[in-house]
Write an enzyme that holds these catalytic residues in place. Structure first.
Site, short mmCIF file in Angstrom:
data_model
loop_
_atom_site.label_atom_id
_atom_site.label_comp_id
_atom_site.label_asym_id
_atom_site.label_seq_id
_atom_site.Cartn_x
_atom_site.Cartn_y
_atom_site.Cartn_z
N ASP A 2 1.08 -1.14 -0.09
CA ASP A 2 0.19 -0.02 0.04
C ASP A 2 0.97 1.22 -0.12
O ASP A 2 1.97 1.02 0.32
CB ASP A 2 -0.92 0.09 1.18
CG ASP A 2 -1.95 1.20 1.35
OD1 ASP A 2 -2.53 1.59 0.21
OD2 ASP A 2 -1.81 2.09 2.26
N GLY A 35 -3.17 8.21 -4.57
CA GLY A 35 -4.40 8.80 -5.18
C GLY A 35 -4.23 10.20 -6.07
O GLY A 35 -5.08 10.20 -6.90
N CYS A 66 -4.61 -1.96 -1.65
CA CYS A 66 -4.75 -0.68 -1.84
C CYS A 66 -5.71 -0.63 -3.37
O CYS A 66 -5.41 -1.25 -4.30
CB CYS A 66 -3.38 -0.08 -2.20
SG CYS A 66 -3.56 1.66 -2.77
N ASN A 67 -6.75 0.11 -2.96
CA ASN A 67 -7.81 0.10 -4.20
C ASN A 67 -7.10 0.77 -5.31
O ASN A 67 -7.44 0.49 -6.56
CB ASN A 67 -9.20 0.75 -3.55
CG ASN A 67 -9.82 0.01 -2.56
OD1 ASN A 67 -10.57 -0.82 -2.96
ND2 ASN A 67 -9.31 0.12 -1.19
N CYS A 179 -11.07 2.79 0.01
CA CYS A 179 -9.68 3.29 0.20
C CYS A 179 -9.25 2.27 1.55
O CYS A 179 -10.06 2.44 2.52
CB CYS A 179 -9.61 4.57 0.12
SG CYS A 179 -7.69 4.87 0.92
N THR A 180 -8.39 1.52 1.33
CA THR A 180 -8.06 0.77 2.46
C THR A 180 -7.61 1.67 3.81
O THR A 180 -7.70 1.24 4.85
CB THR A 180 -6.64 -0.21 2.09
OG1 THR A 180 -5.67 0.70 1.64
CG2 THR A 180 -7.08 -1.05 0.93
N HIS A 181 -7.21 2.93 3.57
CA HIS A 181 -6.86 3.74 4.74
C HIS A 181 -8.28 3.80 5.51
O HIS A 181 -8.15 4.14 7.00
CB HIS A 181 -6.42 5.06 4.37
CG HIS A 181 -4.93 5.12 4.17
ND1 HIS A 181 -4.32 4.53 2.81
CD2 HIS A 181 -3.81 5.69 4.83
CE1 HIS A 181 -3.07 4.65 2.99
NE2 HIS A 181 -2.78 5.43 4.01
N1 DGL Z 1 -4.85 3.19 0.44
C1 DGL Z 1 -4.98 3.57 -0.99
C2 DGL Z 1 -6.39 3.04 -1.47
O1 DGL Z 1 -6.92 2.05 -1.13
C3 DGL Z 1 -4.53 4.74 -1.41
C4 DGL Z 1 -3.98 5.87 -0.38
C5 DGL Z 1 -3.34 7.07 -1.32
O2 DGL Z 1 -2.01 6.75 -1.22
O3 DGL Z 1 -3.77 7.93 -1.89
O4 DGL Z 1 -6.69 3.61 -2.56
#
Ligand code: DGL
Length: 260
Positions: A2, A35, A66-67, A179-181
């Protein structure tokens, strides 16, 4: 893999059920956030990272937790690494479509994810009769990556409320954390969006990994070795990375560990 801490809940979820497997979580701190990057940049970066991971750890399977990375680069990565099974993270649109009584789902993700036609295609595939409200929340990604650890309940609520209000006034009754965050804020979403259901892809990703391990006869036989949190970037890591590694039971490794 990620861009930051978004992979950690996925690690934890999988590890709980499969403690015998050894895992390396890569957090691409140097390149965060994904993103705001475009597709060719992400493909290049992820190809380079996968090569680095293969040199250092020789994994038997890879997960894009990570999506944004999955939507942008999963297909080209599979073509570049045909001998490495790769699992991507797909926003849980299918679950939201199944749950939505009002036939209106909401997806919250990064700008890259929300700007990609894939979300509308997924919605049409699983819920042709479902309306879609998709919102990009780059500030929420930043909040989780940089502020979450020291934030209190009030701040967390203030961070998610504007999005919940937008979904509510649009008539959404099922929200996808795309988004995994955002998994770190799942409880806040659940409490504040009491009139909506909240969906994520934690189970989906874990089950897919387990299925591939079984299909390929790749299961570890002995107990897992040390699980690692590998962060990219030069310079010593901010102390919060040490805390994150400790909280998830991981050993922190940095670029310097491989240069010396
Ligand atoms: N965690 C990520 C996701 O699932 C991306 C976050 C990022 O770096 O913008 O999309």
């Amino acid at each position: 893999m990620d861009s930051g801490i978004g992979g950690l809940p996925y690690y934890h979820h999988f590890h709980k059920a499969n403690p015998e497997e050894t895992l390396v979580c890569l957090a691409d701190r140097e390149y965060f956030p994904y993103g705001s990057k475009d597709r060719p940049e992400l493909i290049l970066r992820l190809t380079e990272l996968l090569n680095r991971l293969r040199r250092r750890y020789d994994p038997k399977l890879g997960v894009l937790a990570c999506n944004t990375a999955s939507i942008s680069a999963l297909q080209p990565l599979r073509e570049s690494f045909p001998d490495l099974p790769l699992v991507g993270t797909v926003p849980a649109v299918k679950l939201a479509v199944l749950a939505s009584k009002k036939r209106h789902i909401g997806v919250l993700g990064t700008s890259r994810t929300i700007g990609d036609p894939y979300i509308a295609e997924l919605t049409a595939e699983f819920g042709a009769d479902c309306a879609l409200t998709a919102i990009a929340a780059p500030d929420l990604v930043e909040f989780v990556e940089h502020r979450y650890a020291e934030s209190d309940a009030q701040e967390r609520l203030a961070a998610v409320l504007p999005y919940i209000n937008q979904f509510r006034s649009a008539g959404v009754d099922a929200i996808v954390l795309g988004c995994t965050h955002f998994f770190f804020l799942q409880d806040v979403f659940k409490a504040a969006a009491w009139d909506m259901s909240i969906h994520d892809s934690l189970d989906g990703v874990s089950h897919r990994v387990e299925a591939l391990l079984d299909q390929g006869d790749l299961r570890a036989e002995a107990g897992g070795r040390e699980n690692i949190l590998f962060i990219t970037g030069k310079g010593s890591p901010e102390p919060v990375w040490q805390e994150r590694a400790r909280a998830f039971g991981l050993t922190l490794r940095t670029e310097q560990d491989y240069c010396s």
